[in-house]
Design a protein around this motif. Structure first.
Motif, short mmCIF file in Angstrom:
data_model
loop_
_atom_site.label_atom_id
_atom_site.label_comp_id
_atom_site.label_asym_id
_atom_site.label_seq_id
_atom_site.Cartn_x
_atom_site.Cartn_y
_atom_site.Cartn_z
N PRO A 28 -0.43 6.90 13.80
CA PRO A 28 -1.53 7.54 13.07
C PRO A 28 -2.09 8.77 13.77
O PRO A 28 -2.60 9.68 13.12
CB PRO A 28 -2.58 6.43 12.99
N GLU A 77 -4.68 0.99 4.23
CA GLU A 77 -4.70 2.38 3.76
C GLU A 77 -4.44 3.35 4.91
O GLU A 77 -3.67 4.31 4.77
CB GLU A 77 -6.03 2.69 3.09
N GLU A 78 -5.09 3.09 6.04
CA GLU A 78 -4.88 3.94 7.22
C GLU A 78 -3.47 3.76 7.76
O GLU A 78 -2.82 4.73 8.16
CB GLU A 78 -5.91 3.59 8.29
N ARG A 83 0.84 4.18 -2.88
CA ARG A 83 0.66 5.59 -2.58
C ARG A 83 1.81 6.42 -3.14
O ARG A 83 1.61 7.52 -3.68
CB ARG A 83 0.54 5.78 -1.08
N GLU A 139 0.82 -1.20 0.00
CA GLU A 139 0.00 0.00 0.00
C GLU A 139 0.86 1.26 0.00
O GLU A 139 0.54 2.25 -0.67
CB GLU A 139 -0.94 0.01 1.20
N THR A 140 1.98 1.22 0.73
CA THR A 140 2.91 2.36 0.72
C THR A 140 3.46 2.57 -0.68
O THR A 140 3.55 3.71 -1.17
CB THR A 140 4.04 2.12 1.72
N VAL A 182 3.83 7.02 4.61
CA VAL A 182 3.92 7.91 3.45
C VAL A 182 4.26 9.33 3.88
O VAL A 182 5.08 10.02 3.24
CB VAL A 182 2.61 7.87 2.64
N ARG A 183 3.65 9.78 4.96
CA ARG A 183 3.94 11.14 5.43
C ARG A 183 5.41 11.30 5.76
O ARG A 183 6.05 12.30 5.37
CB ARG A 183 3.09 11.46 6.66
N GLU A 237 -0.61 5.61 5.98
CA GLU A 237 -0.65 7.07 5.99
C GLU A 237 0.59 7.67 6.66
O GLU A 237 1.23 8.58 6.13
CB GLU A 237 -1.91 7.55 6.70
#
Length: 230
Positions: free
Chosen positions: A224, A200-201, A20, A16-17, A207-208, A204
């Motif tokens: 998170p 997905e959560e 993104r 997922e990372t 990715v940030r 986050e």
């Protein structure tokens, strides 16, 4: 174009990372041990697959040579590969069990960091994200008000605490890099239990931290919901 590499990048949070970061315009290399699954995942994502076993020096060296040949630099390294020994009690902890988990969770991150530092040094804004866990937080697991304080994970938690300390030490020793630890939260992909969060959560925060600029923070541990205690 930003060049990123994610270990454990062919499934779960790593995949997922990768998705993104590709969406943000990164050239992404995903590392994994299973070549068939890895190439299929990379083709679906639009990433490059790297045969990579973070517990093997020769495999890591070959991956570094491949990225050097293809890209000539690396901007983002996400140390996402992880291992879990199962819900073992303290009386079941042996040096062999400890060593097996540390090979991936700690020594694997060291191997990757050491091998890819020359490529990160070429980047204008190099970033390392160590995917850790709240179970490696002394401040959390010793807080009687937190549910994590009631879960015993002597091997896994110790490995994540070691990775957290490595994050701090690398951040201090490498001021030209942004080196941070991420706690993605419990997701349905976690081996130690079915989490309520989604990949997905969970991705986050990774990715940030992976997209920090040169003025971004370093030596931090975030989840998170924000900063976490060491």
């Amino acid at each position: 174009m930003t060049v990123s590499l994610i270990t454990g990048g062919t499934r779960g949070l790593g995949r997922e990372t990768a998705r993104r970061l590709i969406g943000l315009g990164h050239t992404v290399h995903v590392g994994g041990r299973d070549e068939g699954r890895g190439r299929a995942a990379a083709d679906e994502l639009g990433a490059h697959f790297l045969p990579l076993d973070v517990t093997d020096d020769a495999s890591v060296a070959a991956a570094a040579a491949d990225v050097t040949r293809r890209e000539g630099r690396l901007d983002v390294l996400v140390n996402g590969a992880g291992a879990f020994e199962g819900m073992r009690g303290a009386d079941e902890v042996t040096a062999a069990v400890m060593r097996q988990v540390f090979e991936t969770n700690v020594f694997g991150a060291v191997r990757m960091t050491h091998a890819f530092l020359p490529l990160l040094a070429v980047s204008e804004a190099p970033v390392i994200v160590n995917v850790s866990s709240v179970f490696g937080s002394f401040g959390t697991v010793t807080d009687p008000g937190r549910p994590e304080a009631r879960i015993l994970l002597p091997v896994y938690a110790s490995s994540r605490a070691a990775l957290n300390m490595l994050t701090v030490q690398y951040a201090k020793a490498l001021p030209g890099l942004r080196v941070n630890a991420a706690e993605p939260g419990l997701t349905g992909t976690d081996p130690y239990g079915s989490g309520s969060g989604t990949v997905e959560e969970g991705a986050e925060v990774i990715v940030r931290l992976a997209t920090l600029g040169p003025d971004g923070p370093t030596g931090t541990f975030s989840g998170p919901d924000g900063p976490l205690p060491w």
